[in-house]
Design a protein around this motif. Sequence first.
Motif, short mmCIF file in Angstrom:
data_model
loop_
_atom_site.label_atom_id
_atom_site.label_comp_id
_atom_site.label_asym_id
_atom_site.label_seq_id
_atom_site.Cartn_x
_atom_site.Cartn_y
_atom_site.Cartn_z
N SER A 37 0.86 -1.20 0.00
CA SER A 37 0.00 0.00 0.00
C SER A 37 0.89 1.24 0.00
CB SER A 37 -0.92 0.00 1.23
OG SER A 37 -1.74 -1.15 1.23
N PRO A 38 1.36 1.67 -1.14
CA PRO A 38 2.23 2.86 -1.19
C PRO A 38 1.53 4.13 -0.72
CG PRO A 38 2.35 1.60 -3.24
CD PRO A 38 1.20 1.04 -2.46
N ALA A 39 0.20 4.16 -0.76
CA ALA A 39 -0.51 5.39 -0.39
C ALA A 39 -0.41 5.69 1.09
CB ALA A 39 -1.98 5.28 -0.80
N ILE A 40 -0.11 4.70 1.93
CA ILE A 40 0.00 4.95 3.37
C ILE A 40 1.43 4.72 3.85
CG2 ILE A 40 -2.42 4.37 3.81
CD1 ILE A 40 -1.55 1.62 4.67
N ARG A 41 2.39 4.68 2.92
CA ARG A 41 3.80 4.50 3.27
C ARG A 41 4.34 5.80 3.85
NH1 ARG A 41 6.77 2.43 -1.66
NH2 ARG A 41 5.37 0.67 -1.23
N LEU A 42 4.99 5.69 5.03
CA LEU A 42 5.48 6.89 5.71
C LEU A 42 6.89 7.30 5.29
CD1 LEU A 42 4.16 6.25 9.34
CD2 LEU A 42 3.12 7.59 7.51
N CYS A 43 7.67 6.39 4.74
CA CYS A 43 9.03 6.75 4.31
C CYS A 43 9.06 6.78 2.78
CB CYS A 43 10.07 5.77 4.85
SG CYS A 43 9.95 4.12 4.15
N GLY A 44 9.95 7.63 2.26
CA GLY A 44 10.04 7.76 0.80
C GLY A 44 10.91 6.70 0.19
N ALA A 45 10.41 5.50 0.07
CA ALA A 45 11.15 4.39 -0.52
C ALA A 45 10.36 3.85 -1.70
CB ALA A 45 11.39 3.28 0.50
N SER A 46 11.08 3.28 -2.65
CA SER A 46 10.42 2.69 -3.81
C SER A 46 9.77 1.36 -3.42
CB SER A 46 11.43 2.48 -4.93
OG SER A 46 12.43 1.56 -4.53
N ASP A 47 8.92 0.87 -4.31
CA ASP A 47 8.25 -0.41 -4.04
C ASP A 47 9.25 -1.55 -3.91
OD1 ASP A 47 5.89 0.96 -4.15
OD2 ASP A 47 5.40 0.35 -6.21
#
Length: 785
Positions: free
Chosen positions: A285-295
Amino acid sequence: MGGYGPHGARAADDAAAPALTHGMTADQARQVLAVINDPARRAEFENTLAAIASQLPSAPAPAPAAPAHAAAPAQALTVQPDSLGSDLVQDTEALRASLIVQAQHFVALFGDLAFVVHWTHTIFADPQSRGILLDAVGRATLILLLALAAEHGVSLLLRKPLRGVTARALATEKRLNLPDAATAAPAPAATAAPDAEGTGQQAATEQDMQAQHATLRLLARVPYSLMHLLIKLVPVGLFFGLGTGFAYMLTTTHQAMLVTLTLTNAYVVARVVYLLMETLFVPHSPAIRLCGASDQTAFMVTRWLNFLVAAPSVVVCLSTLGGVFDMPGRGTEAIIRSVVLIEHVLVAIFTWRVRRHVASALQPSAHLLQQPFWAFVGRLVYLWWVPAMFFNFALWLIWATHIQGGYAWIIRTVILTTAVVILSRLFSVLAYNVQNRLFQISPAMEARYPGLQARVSYYYPAARKILSFLLSFATAIVFLQALGLPAINFLFHGKLGQKVMGTISSVIVAYTVAVFIWEAANAVLQSQIARFENSSQEGRASRLRTVLPIIKTVLLALIIIIVAVTTLSQIGINVAPLLTGAGIMGAAIAFGAQSLVKDFITGFFMLVENAIQVGDWVTAGGVSGTVEHLSIRTLRLRSVNGDLHIIPFSGVSSIANTSRDYNLVVVDVMIDLSQDTEQLTRILQEELAALRKIPRFTHLILSDFTFLGIEQADGNGARFLGSIRTAPGSKWTVYRQYYSRVAVRMNAEGIKFPVPSYLNFVDNWAGNELKIDAAPKAPPQQGQG
């Protein structure tokens, strides 16, 4: 097992003594095992054995075995004693022995695993203990499987709420991505400002808007991330409740309950830690990811987290279960030590996998990378994993061996090594700038010595590599010193270190002197050629230019031999056998190839004496032709019929060079005795004078006609001789043109040539008289007998 007090070691001795002669009983074995398991009693027992061993007589030393084979003959290539090579061999052996000792100490850290093996054997040998252990493990396994099944089922039911949280997070994300009308409109002050100031203000405004937007997006994600975490914690809470409840309801022994509770707590702690870390990455779920990391990074990190959080859980379980089943403390510590080492190995592997991602994240901004210092920092961060791995294993070693002050050493080492890296970089920048200035020739120097910049630039790459090696070597020494190793004392005060420094210095000096000698010799030879050319001594310049490759080859061979011998002798290799072998081989080659050696020697002196040059017309070895090529061994002549003759110098006894200084055209004319020689001389002089007036022959004829006199006068006529001096290699051209003109003039002047007389012999057979007819006759016509 009672009876062990302060004199437990003596009791163990008493129990072990009859075992040496009459065997050991079960009670005595248990007594010895109790002593071994108790550290205090075991130390007492070891001291007793040491005292007994010191009083016993030593066994006689075995006689040295006779060598199976005769001593091997000395090798042709040996290492000199008390040299760098011998010291390196000795120190290598000492280092090998030290590494073996350290490896043994490292293995000894896990030697207490033998207690685990013995404990396992003891537990399974006793039916009661074995039953308790199997019951506890079996019930705990059954309970955990039931709890895991319930957790998995609830996780499947909660997928829909998780997708709903993700959908609402996406909707919020899209709503936040729409620009606000108030912030999108340009400020009125920006329109009235000048262009440059307006552009800078607009860029700053946009940057602030982007930062504000990113902050709002992160704040908007936090509630959804927390909701996602809470939903994921529900199955874990169910697992904890079922595991704890079943531990009290389905177990019949205290051991089974403790095993179940321990495993349940360890699993829950590991899952909670994993879910907390997963909240930062949330791979699905990239939309709720808190750190700026790629998939890709998120998937890799969360996959490795499963392994990294498992090892601490195992450590907790082992530390608890060891006390539950009366495992020896040293065995438990050995297992924990092994598991923690596996954890550090996994951390090292994870560090290697994420090295590039971390380095990319640590890179300075593009604006800072334009500065030399930050550019160096940008390259340096790609090596962050090296100290990370080092300190990762150093932490384990300090923890496992209980080194006093180990963590303080790590902190001090981090500070010192960082300072060493930064200072070494600054010093290397200064050193490279100094080298660039030294290798930059001024225009005045270049005008005085043409080509000097090109020659200096030719050695720049090698000098750069040498300087880089010295800087790296010095940095490594200081780095090792910062780590606490006596590297500086080893180099400047140790026997081997001083020899290493002396060898490096001697080799560098030898190579530097060799380069200076080579360049000085080349400069002297080139300046001599230029001096000959400027002073109109083309012949000497051409001669020196011809032998220049030979001189360079000989000089280069001498320099290489001297430098190689110096280097080998500094390393410690005995060069005497090498020189002896080279001398013997040279003598053998000289005797076996005398003709080849003669070719080289003769060719060298032919070139040095300037006997021939390319383009000369020479006669050598019975062949006449134009010289097309000269080497140190052969001479190549192109004859008049186009054949190329390759003649070795050993087959040349003499050389007739027609292209040197001048040539002579010898005029040889047979005239009748009745002719006037003065008339003939006048004709020859006038025709030569007329020929010299032709522009083509003006520079080819160097003198007037010289009458040498009458060489011969008899019944066949008078032989008239004269000479003409011509330019080198031009006599045939002058000869042919001159004789064609003289022939026409003589015919016009009526010069008579002698007519040969024929004697007719008449046969005197059958009484005939001998008759001699001396009357001149015309020579027979063509076709007559």
